[in-house]
Design a protein around this motif. Structure first.
Motif, PDB file in Angstrom:
ATOM      1  N   GLN A  14       0.820  -1.210   0.000  1.00  0.00           N
ATOM      2  CA  GLN A  14       0.000   0.000   0.000  1.00  0.00           C
ATOM      3  C   GLN A  14       0.855   1.261   0.000  1.00  0.00           C
ATOM      4  O   GLN A  14       0.491   2.267  -0.629  1.00  0.00           O
ATOM      5  N   HIS A  32      -2.931   5.514  -6.136  1.00  0.00           N
ATOM      6  CA  HIS A  32      -3.942   6.577  -6.178  1.00  0.00           C
ATOM      7  C   HIS A  32      -3.336   7.942  -5.847  1.00  0.00           C
ATOM      8  O   HIS A  32      -3.837   8.975  -6.297  1.00  0.00           O
ATOM      9  N   ASP A  82      -3.521  10.118 -14.204  1.00  0.00           N
ATOM     10  CA  ASP A  82      -4.692  10.271 -13.344  1.00  0.00           C
ATOM     11  C   ASP A  82      -4.342   9.815 -11.938  1.00  0.00           C
ATOM     12  O   ASP A  82      -4.669   8.711 -11.498  1.00  0.00           O
ATOM     13  N   LEU A 103      -8.720  10.777   2.020  1.00  0.00           N
ATOM     14  CA  LEU A 103      -9.007  10.250   0.680  1.00  0.00           C
ATOM     15  C   LEU A 103      -9.402   8.776   0.764  1.00  0.00           C
ATOM     16  O   LEU A 103     -10.318   8.327   0.062  1.00  0.00           O
ATOM     17  N   GLN A 104      -8.709   8.037   1.617  1.00  0.00           N
ATOM     18  CA  GLN A 104      -9.034   6.621   1.767  1.00  0.00           C
ATOM     19  C   GLN A 104     -10.432   6.438   2.341  1.00  0.00           C
ATOM     20  O   GLN A 104     -11.214   5.588   1.870  1.00  0.00           O
ATOM     21  N   GLU A 105     -10.769   7.222   3.346  1.00  0.00           N
ATOM     22  CA  GLU A 105     -12.097   7.124   3.948  1.00  0.00           C
ATOM     23  C   GLU A 105     -13.182   7.507   2.955  1.00  0.00           C
ATOM     24  O   GLU A 105     -14.256   6.891   2.915  1.00  0.00           O
ATOM     25  N   ALA A 106     -12.907   8.512   2.108  1.00  0.00           N
ATOM     26  CA  ALA A 106     -13.887   8.930   1.104  1.00  0.00           C
ATOM     27  C   ALA A 106     -14.097   7.850   0.047  1.00  0.00           C
ATOM     28  O   ALA A 106     -15.216   7.649  -0.447  1.00  0.00           O
ATOM     29  N   ARG A 107     -13.024   7.145  -0.318  1.00  0.00           N
ATOM     30  CA  ARG A 107     -13.132   6.081  -1.308  1.00  0.00           C
ATOM     31  C   ARG A 107     -13.773   4.825  -0.728  1.00  0.00           C
ATOM     32  O   ARG A 107     -14.347   4.018  -1.460  1.00  0.00           O
ATOM     33  N   GLY A 108     -13.627   4.626   0.559  1.00  0.00           N
ATOM     34  CA  GLY A 108     -14.158   3.432   1.176  1.00  0.00           C
ATOM     35  C   GLY A 108     -13.349   2.186   0.876  1.00  0.00           C
ATOM     36  O   GLY A 108     -13.852   1.057   1.022  1.00  0.00           O
ATOM     37  N   GLU A 109     -12.110   2.360   0.469  1.00  0.00           N
ATOM     38  CA  GLU A 109     -11.207   1.246   0.188  1.00  0.00           C
ATOM     39  C   GLU A 109      -9.771   1.723   0.350  1.00  0.00           C
ATOM     40  O   GLU A 109      -9.523   2.927   0.438  1.00  0.00           O
ATOM     41  N   ARG A 110      -8.843   0.761   0.363  1.00  0.00           N
ATOM     42  CA  ARG A 110      -7.442   1.134   0.562  1.00  0.00           C
ATOM     43  C   ARG A 110      -6.933   2.041  -0.549  1.00  0.00           C
ATOM     44  O   ARG A 110      -7.176   1.795  -1.732  1.00  0.00           O
ATOM     45  N   VAL A 111      -6.241   3.095  -0.159  1.00  0.00           N
ATOM     46  CA  VAL A 111      -5.568   3.983  -1.108  1.00  0.00           C
ATOM     47  C   VAL A 111      -4.102   3.564  -1.172  1.00  0.00           C
ATOM     48  O   VAL A 111      -3.446   3.399  -0.144  1.00  0.00           O
TER      49      VAL A 111
END
Length: 223
Positions: A14, A32, A82, A103-111
């Protein structure tokens, strides 16, 4: 992608770490976020500009907004992809980590995060401005600052680090109490001080003093 390419790209981790343009190309696949570190010059200046509410555009050479040739090429390289590109300094390394967690919390998955230390292009002949470049000089200010960012990420729970990232983190953890002296006494810092630019070095060694996080948009860093 071959197994060897994936290994050099730290693809399963990660949090990844590498140096310069070639390193960014190796570890950006699937990332990301790219955290760019040119600790004494460009990314600290980008952070200082954001603190003043200004944007920051890189230029090679001796101007106040100057960057190393490697950093300028990194920005050109990353601007075409991107990916979220953040400028990190000791000044804002905690804020960078918090931004990535958000950003990770907003995506709801590992960044997935690629931390790239710019370093400097080394010349074959010391003191010879016309000597051909031979590769990246691993500037310790970039090593320590990148490690500081990774340390902040780990403490927030973003801790699936590659061996390369873990070593950078450990270098900061082991030397953090000496970081101000080491950065000032190392080649880049000492050279800038000799040019009457000691304040720039001092600003680059101030830790966790701002919440601003410059983001690269259209080749320009802005908060």
């Amino acid at each position: 992608m071959s197994d060897s390419t994936a290994a050099l790209g730290q693809a399963k981790y990660q949090v990844r770490f590498d140096w310069g343009v070639d390193g960014a190309r190796r570890i950006r696949s699937g990332a990301h976020v790219v955290v760019l570190v040119d600790a004494v010059l460009a990314t600290t200046q980008a952070v200082l500009a954001a603190e003043r509410g200004e944007t920051f555009a890189l230029a090679e050479g001796g101007a106040p907004d100057a960057a190393s040739a490697e950093t300028a090429e990194l920005v050109r390289e990353l601007a075409g992809h991107d990916v979220v590109v953040l400028a990190a300094s000791l000044r804002n390394r905690e804020a960078v980590a918090r931004r990535i967690l958000a950003l990770q919390e907003a995506r709801g998955e590992r960044v997935f995060v690629a931390v790239v230390a710019a370093g400097e292009r080394a010349a074959a002949g010391e003191g010879d401005a016309h000597a051909p470049a031979t590769g990246i000089r691993f500037a310790i200010e970039d090593q320590l600052t990148a490690g500081a960012v990774i340390d902040a990420l780990v403490r927030l729970g973003i801790d699936h680090t590659s061996p390369e990232a873990a070593v950078a983190c450990a270098s900061f953890e082991g030397l953090k109490h000496a970081a101000v002296h080491l950065i000032g006494a190392a080649g880049t810092g000492a050279g800038l001080a000799a040019e009457g630019r000691k304040d720039e070095v001092r600003q680059a060694t101030q830790r966790d003093v701002t919440d601003v996080v410059p983001v690269l948009r259209g080749g320009v860093f802005g908060a």
